[in-house]
Design a protein around this motif. Structure first.
Motif, PDB file in Angstrom:
ATOM      1  N   GLU A  51       0.835  -1.213   0.000  1.00  0.00           N
ATOM      2  CA  GLU A  51       0.000   0.000   0.000  1.00  0.00           C
ATOM      3  C   GLU A  51       0.865   1.256   0.000  1.00  0.00           C
ATOM      4  N   MET A  55       1.078   4.396  -2.752  1.00  0.00           N
ATOM      5  CA  MET A  55       1.071   5.834  -2.449  1.00  0.00           C
ATOM      6  C   MET A  55       2.287   6.518  -3.078  1.00  0.00           C
ATOM      7  N   GLN A  61       6.912   8.612  -7.296  1.00  0.00           N
ATOM      8  CA  GLN A  61       8.161   8.032  -6.819  1.00  0.00           C
ATOM      9  C   GLN A  61       8.157   6.527  -7.062  1.00  0.00           C
ATOM     10  N   GLN A  63      10.472   4.495  -5.648  1.00  0.00           N
ATOM     11  CA  GLN A  63      11.003   3.839  -4.449  1.00  0.00           C
ATOM     12  C   GLN A  63      10.454   4.469  -3.181  1.00  0.00           C
ATOM     13  N   SER A  65      11.564   5.151   0.820  1.00  0.00           N
ATOM     14  CA  SER A  65      12.777   5.158   1.638  1.00  0.00           C
ATOM     15  C   SER A  65      12.563   4.420   2.947  1.00  0.00           C
ATOM     16  N   MET A  66      11.410   4.639   3.547  1.00  0.00           N
ATOM     17  CA  MET A  66      11.154   4.026   4.849  1.00  0.00           C
ATOM     18  C   MET A  66       9.662   4.125   5.189  1.00  0.00           C
ATOM     19  N   PHE A  68       7.334   3.976   8.693  1.00  0.00           N
ATOM     20  CA  PHE A  68       7.391   3.943  10.161  1.00  0.00           C
ATOM     21  C   PHE A  68       5.960   3.934  10.679  1.00  0.00           C
ATOM     22  N   VAL A  69       5.635   2.908  11.428  1.00  0.00           N
ATOM     23  CA  VAL A  69       4.290   2.820  12.009  1.00  0.00           C
ATOM     24  C   VAL A  69       4.444   2.801  13.529  1.00  0.00           C
ATOM     25  N   GLU A  70       3.801   3.727  14.185  1.00  0.00           N
ATOM     26  CA  GLU A  70       3.899   3.788  15.643  1.00  0.00           C
ATOM     27  C   GLU A  70       2.560   3.430  16.269  1.00  0.00           C
TER      28      GLU A  70
ATOM     29  N   ALA B 220      -4.169   6.859   1.319  1.00  0.00           N
ATOM     30  CA  ALA B 220      -3.783   6.997   2.726  1.00  0.00           C
ATOM     31  C   ALA B 220      -4.624   6.061   3.592  1.00  0.00           C
ATOM     32  N   MET B 223      -3.372   2.521   3.232  1.00  0.00           N
ATOM     33  CA  MET B 223      -2.163   2.307   4.051  1.00  0.00           C
ATOM     34  C   MET B 223      -2.538   2.116   5.512  1.00  0.00           C
ATOM     35  N   HIS B 241       0.542   6.713  14.653  1.00  0.00           N
ATOM     36  CA  HIS B 241       0.708   7.354  13.344  1.00  0.00           C
ATOM     37  C   HIS B 241       1.499   6.465  12.408  1.00  0.00           C
ATOM     38  N   LEU B 242       1.417   6.794  11.148  1.00  0.00           N
ATOM     39  CA  LEU B 242       2.188   6.100  10.111  1.00  0.00           C
ATOM     40  C   LEU B 242       2.896   7.167   9.289  1.00  0.00           C
ATOM     41  N   THR B 243       4.170   6.946   9.053  1.00  0.00           N
ATOM     42  CA  THR B 243       4.916   7.880   8.207  1.00  0.00           C
ATOM     43  C   THR B 243       5.540   7.114   7.050  1.00  0.00           C
ATOM     44  N   LEU B 244       5.205   7.526   5.872  1.00  0.00           N
ATOM     45  CA  LEU B 244       5.835   6.984   4.666  1.00  0.00           C
ATOM     46  C   LEU B 244       6.860   8.002   4.202  1.00  0.00           C
ATOM     47  N   GLN B 245       8.096   7.532   4.094  1.00  0.00           N
ATOM     48  CA  GLN B 245       9.172   8.422   3.653  1.00  0.00           C
ATOM     49  C   GLN B 245       9.561   8.040   2.236  1.00  0.00           C
ATOM     50  N   ILE B 246       9.518   9.009   1.347  1.00  0.00           N
ATOM     51  CA  ILE B 246       9.938   8.797  -0.035  1.00  0.00           C
ATOM     52  C   ILE B 246      10.958   9.885  -0.366  1.00  0.00           C
ATOM     53  N   PRO B 247      11.713   9.728  -1.450  1.00  0.00           N
ATOM     54  CA  PRO B 247      12.754  10.727  -1.719  1.00  0.00           C
ATOM     55  C   PRO B 247      12.227  12.168  -1.792  1.00  0.00           C
ATOM     56  N   VAL B 251       4.717  11.331   3.864  1.00  0.00           N
ATOM     57  CA  VAL B 251       3.264  11.325   4.044  1.00  0.00           C
ATOM     58  C   VAL B 251       3.002  10.793   5.450  1.00  0.00           C
ATOM     59  N   LEU B 264       1.228  16.035   4.061  1.00  0.00           N
ATOM     60  CA  LEU B 264       2.222  15.855   3.004  1.00  0.00           C
ATOM     61  C   LEU B 264       3.324  16.881   3.208  1.00  0.00           C
TER      62      LEU B 264
END
Lengths: 115, 292
Positions: A51, A55, A61, A63, A65-66, A68-70, B220, B223, B241-247, B251, B264
């Motif tokens: 998923e 997004m 994009q 790729q 990069s990371m 993170f789920v808290e 979103a 996800m 929370h969830l953080t998606l990191q892209i170049p 998000v 965003l």
């Protein structure tokens, strides 16, 4: 060896599990808490990654990069590896997330080289 | 504008929603000078209550409640805060009274004291166009307007997150919609934040920013549902929370009462600042969130 890399991540304070998941959502290797069902976790985490990729694609994009789920009681950090594999580390709340994610990124290429 | 007001003792400057400022000014007396994109003005404040207000917008000068409502219409404003002595307070009150800038409507004045709470149903909030004008002393009732912040109980979800579906109780003077504007304004002001949206059931309810988020909230939400599944295989506690990191950036998806926030950002954003604001959401809710 892959196990040694996972052992290193697992030795970081607050880390409960380090796991490498293959592109089909199965455990390639793991190190950590015996009370966490690795296979089931791999399946749902691969779902999260799929998923997240959707997004990323929507945002132009290729790729990620990371991810993170808290949660209130733990956190999950996932970084992509080579050929659709990815590395997931589960930490307790209070773990130094900055350090853990730094170590994950630092070892990303080395772990990829074993796949 | 109003005649020369006492200078007062300069306390500091900040950017914030004005209503948020008042909530944190329960022991303050003085003048708050306000700058907005279309003009500037000032609000005389006594213990968290606006006593008088004036605002210049081009050639127009707004006074009293009209000025105050105009200031409240901005999600975030620039504030310069000056403390007054008792004498300065009396003098400022006299000047504002003479210029017709005194705020008289009871409904526009938040109740002093942070402990008083008003209970609101989870999906009901007053319209946000600002407190209605009233003649001095007149009592006005406010019929609650149905707001389109959807609740997931209607979707029949049964995850542990459904436990959040409790009546929401907010500090006095705030309703859900005000709160949403305040929060989104604060987040949007952070360096690197490009857009922020409140969404639920695949639809954006409220969004700000220079990137269109409506088409992203469906993804979103996907996800989010995937992340919640993690709780089905291990003990996680509730989702934070969830953080998606892209170049190209990040998000961030986080719960917001019965909805979710989608933020965003550019790559260099300070996540700590965002997380700090996000952490205040449960605090605000916990202050009065009922469990009955």
């Amino acid at each position: 060896m892959l196990k040694n890399q996972l052992q290193h991540l697992f030795s970081l304070e607050g880390v409960r599990m380090a796991i490498v998941i293959d592109p089909e959502g199965r455990v390639a290797d793991e190190m950590g808490a015996s009370n966490i069902r690795g296979e089931q976790l791999a399946a749902v985490v691969s779902f999260v990654m799929a998923e997240s990729r959707a997004m990323a694609t929507r945002l132009g994009q290729e790729q990620i990069s990371m991810v993170f789920v808290e949660f209130r009681e733990l956190a999950l950090i996932s970084v992509p590896l080579r050929n659709g594999y990815f590395l997931v580390v589960i930490t307790e709340i209070g773990a130094n997330i900055g350090q853990v994610s730094y170590e994950m990124k630092k070892h990303q290429d080395i772990i990829s080289s074993f796949l | 504008m109003t005649g020369p007001l006492p200078t007062g003792f300069f306390v500091g400057e900040m950017q914030a929603p004005f209503r948020w400022m008042l909530i944190h000014a329960a022991r303050f007396q003085g003048i708050i000078r306000v700058q907005t994109p279309d003009g500037e003005g000032h609000v005389l404040v006594l213990k968290g209550t606006p006593m008088g207000c004036s605002f210049r917008r081009g050639r127009d000068e707004l006074r009293g409640e009209a000025a105050y409502r105009h200031i409240l219409s901005f999600p975030v404003v620039d504030l310069s805060i000056y403390r007054y002595t008792g004498e300065e307070m009396d003098e400022a009150t006299r000047i504002l009274l003479e210029s017709g800038s005194i705020c008289t409507g009871r409904d526009m004045i938040p109740e002093p004291g942070p402990n008083r709470v008003d209970t609101l149903p989870a999906v009901t909030a007053r319209a946000v166009e600002g407190p209605p004008l009233t003649a001095p002393g007149a009592a006005v009732s406010h019929p609650p307007a149905e707001k389109n912040l959807p609740s997931r109980d209607m979707a029949g979800e049964s995850t542990e997150f459904s436990a959040e579906e409790a009546p929401v109780v907010l500090p006095s003077g705030l309703n859900l919609e005000d709160l949403a504007y305040l929060l989104l304004g604060r987040i949007l002001r952070l360096p690197g934040v490009q857009a922020v949206s409140i969404f639920g059931r695949g639809k954006s309810v409220l969004s700000f920013g220079n990137v269109e988020l409506d088409s992203l909230v469906v993804l979103a939400e996907d996800m989010l549902h995937a992340a919640k599944e993690i709780s089905s295989v291990m003990r996680t506690g509730s989702f934070v929370h969830l953080t998606l990191q892209i170049p190209s950036g990040k998000v961030i998806v986080a719960p917001y009462f019965n909805e979710y926030l989608c933020i965003l950002t550019s790559p260099g954003v300070n996540l700590g600042q965002i997380r700090k604001i996000l952490k205040e959401i449960p605090d605000m809710a916990d202050d009065g969130r009922g469990t009955s």
